[in-house]
Write a protein that holds these residues in place. Structure first.
Motif, mmCIF file in Angstrom:
data_model
loop_
_atom_site.group_PDB
_atom_site.id
_atom_site.type_symbol
_atom_site.label_atom_id
_atom_site.label_comp_id
_atom_site.label_asym_id
_atom_site.label_seq_id
_atom_site.Cartn_x
_atom_site.Cartn_y
_atom_site.Cartn_z
ATOM 1 N N UNK A 69 11.099 9.288 -2.318
ATOM 2 C CA UNK A 69 10.999 8.197 -1.354
ATOM 3 C C UNK A 69 9.690 8.329 -0.589
ATOM 4 N N UNK A 70 9.169 7.207 -0.149
ATOM 5 C CA UNK A 70 7.924 7.215 0.619
ATOM 6 C C UNK A 70 8.199 7.691 2.035
ATOM 7 N N UNK A 71 7.317 8.516 2.568
ATOM 8 C CA UNK A 71 7.462 9.044 3.925
ATOM 9 C C UNK A 71 6.586 8.318 4.940
ATOM 10 N N UNK A 76 0.851 -1.193 0.000
ATOM 11 C CA UNK A 76 0.000 0.000 0.000
ATOM 12 C C UNK A 76 0.887 1.243 0.000
ATOM 13 N N UNK A 77 0.305 2.367 -0.438
ATOM 14 C CA UNK A 77 1.036 3.626 -0.512
ATOM 15 C C UNK A 77 0.121 4.757 -0.062
ATOM 16 N N UNK A 78 0.652 5.644 0.782
ATOM 17 C CA UNK A 78 -0.132 6.792 1.241
ATOM 18 C C UNK A 78 -0.338 7.760 0.079
ATOM 19 N N UNK A 98 6.317 4.056 -14.532
ATOM 20 C CA UNK A 98 6.857 4.006 -13.175
ATOM 21 C C UNK A 98 5.938 3.190 -12.265
ATOM 22 N N UNK A 99 6.527 2.262 -11.549
ATOM 23 C CA UNK A 99 5.829 1.638 -10.432
ATOM 24 C C UNK A 99 5.809 2.615 -9.264
ATOM 25 N N UNK A 100 4.701 2.660 -8.535
ATOM 26 C CA UNK A 100 4.616 3.474 -7.319
ATOM 27 C C UNK A 100 4.219 2.577 -6.162
ATOM 28 N N UNK A 101 5.119 2.445 -5.205
ATOM 29 C CA UNK A 101 4.861 1.609 -4.037
ATOM 30 C C UNK A 101 5.971 1.786 -3.020
ATOM 31 N N UNK A 102 5.857 1.078 -1.918
ATOM 32 C CA UNK A 102 6.867 1.131 -0.871
ATOM 33 C C UNK A 102 7.776 -0.088 -0.963
#
Length: 236
Positions: free
Chosen positions: A209-211, A128-130, A153-157
């Motif tokens: 980067x994911x926060x 999951x991604x915020x 682009x993949x978007x994830x953690x």
């Protein structure tokens, strides 16, 4: 689920994308950013799954309709000189969240906090991604993308969790201890991928980067739903 309304995925994803592309062509618009999905990888064999992973047979009508949208964008970029940026998301969490497992579990626990029906065996592994991290990644890619016709682009953690992990965070937040009632099997419904874990190395190479961790995202989403009961009323 997609198998209940097959035409919905076609109309809202594939045909809607075609209409946008035609409107672009008619009005001289040359750039498009597209919200796709990690479901296009189907039953992936490589984890974390990179953007250039081979596509197996599709098992999700939603994933298939999004992949068709990606293909239309690629063809229009080639045929009409467009530039496309395609984002393959994991599931998105955060404020204004209106559907998905956190919403469904919360709604069920409001009705009966003593038990919780769970699709599948609860061992499905998901990422999951915020939403704030998602938007930041999209802006980063659009601002710093290459001159290629199509950028993906993949978007994830860099993590994933089991469904039961998420349930534990949700029940802790609500201070309830329900009995879990599993429907059984390794997947929750037809087309549900029991393991989704995307490689985000490409978007990270642009400085993103994911926060938020997955746990923090789940807890934040639930708190937002608790504080905004109108969302549940809206989705009745």
């Amino acid at each position: 689920f997609g198998t209940y309304h097959p035409s919905r995925d076609l109309e809202q994803n594939t045909i809607a994308t075609f209409n946008v592309l035609e409107a672009m062509r008619a009005n001289g618009i040359k750039r498009i950013a597209f919200s796709s999905t990690g479901s296009v990888y189907g039953e992936a064999k490589v984890f974390p799954t990179p953007e250039d992973a081979p596509f197996p047979v599709q098992t999700s009508l939603y994933g298939a309709s999004k992949l068709a949208g990606e293909s239309l964008i690629s063809a229009y970029c080639e045929g009409f000189g467009f530039q496309g940026t395609i984002f393959r998301f994991v599931s998105i969490l955060g404020p204004r969240y209106s559907h998905g497992h956190v919403f469904d579990f919360y709604k069920k626990l409001l009705v009966d906090p003593s038990k919780l029906p769970v699709l599948g065996n609860g061992k499905q592994r998901k990422s999951y991604l915020h939403v704030s991290d998602c938007v930041a990644a999209m802006m980063k890619a659009v601002a710093n993308g290459t001159d290629k016709t199509v950028n993906i682009y993949n978007l994830g953690t860099d993590e994933y969790c089991q469904v039961t992990d998420s349930i534990s965070w949700i029940t802790q937040e609500l201070k309830v201890s329900p009995t879990l009632e599993f429907t059984g099997g390794e997947r929750g419904w037809i087309g549900d991928n029991p393991f989704i874990f995307l490689s985000a190395e490409k978007i990270k190479s642009l400085g993103w980067k994911a926060n938020h961790t997955i746990e923090a995202s789940v807890r934040h989403t639930l708190r937002w739903l608790v504080e905004n009961p109108w969302m549940l009323e809206l989705r009745q």
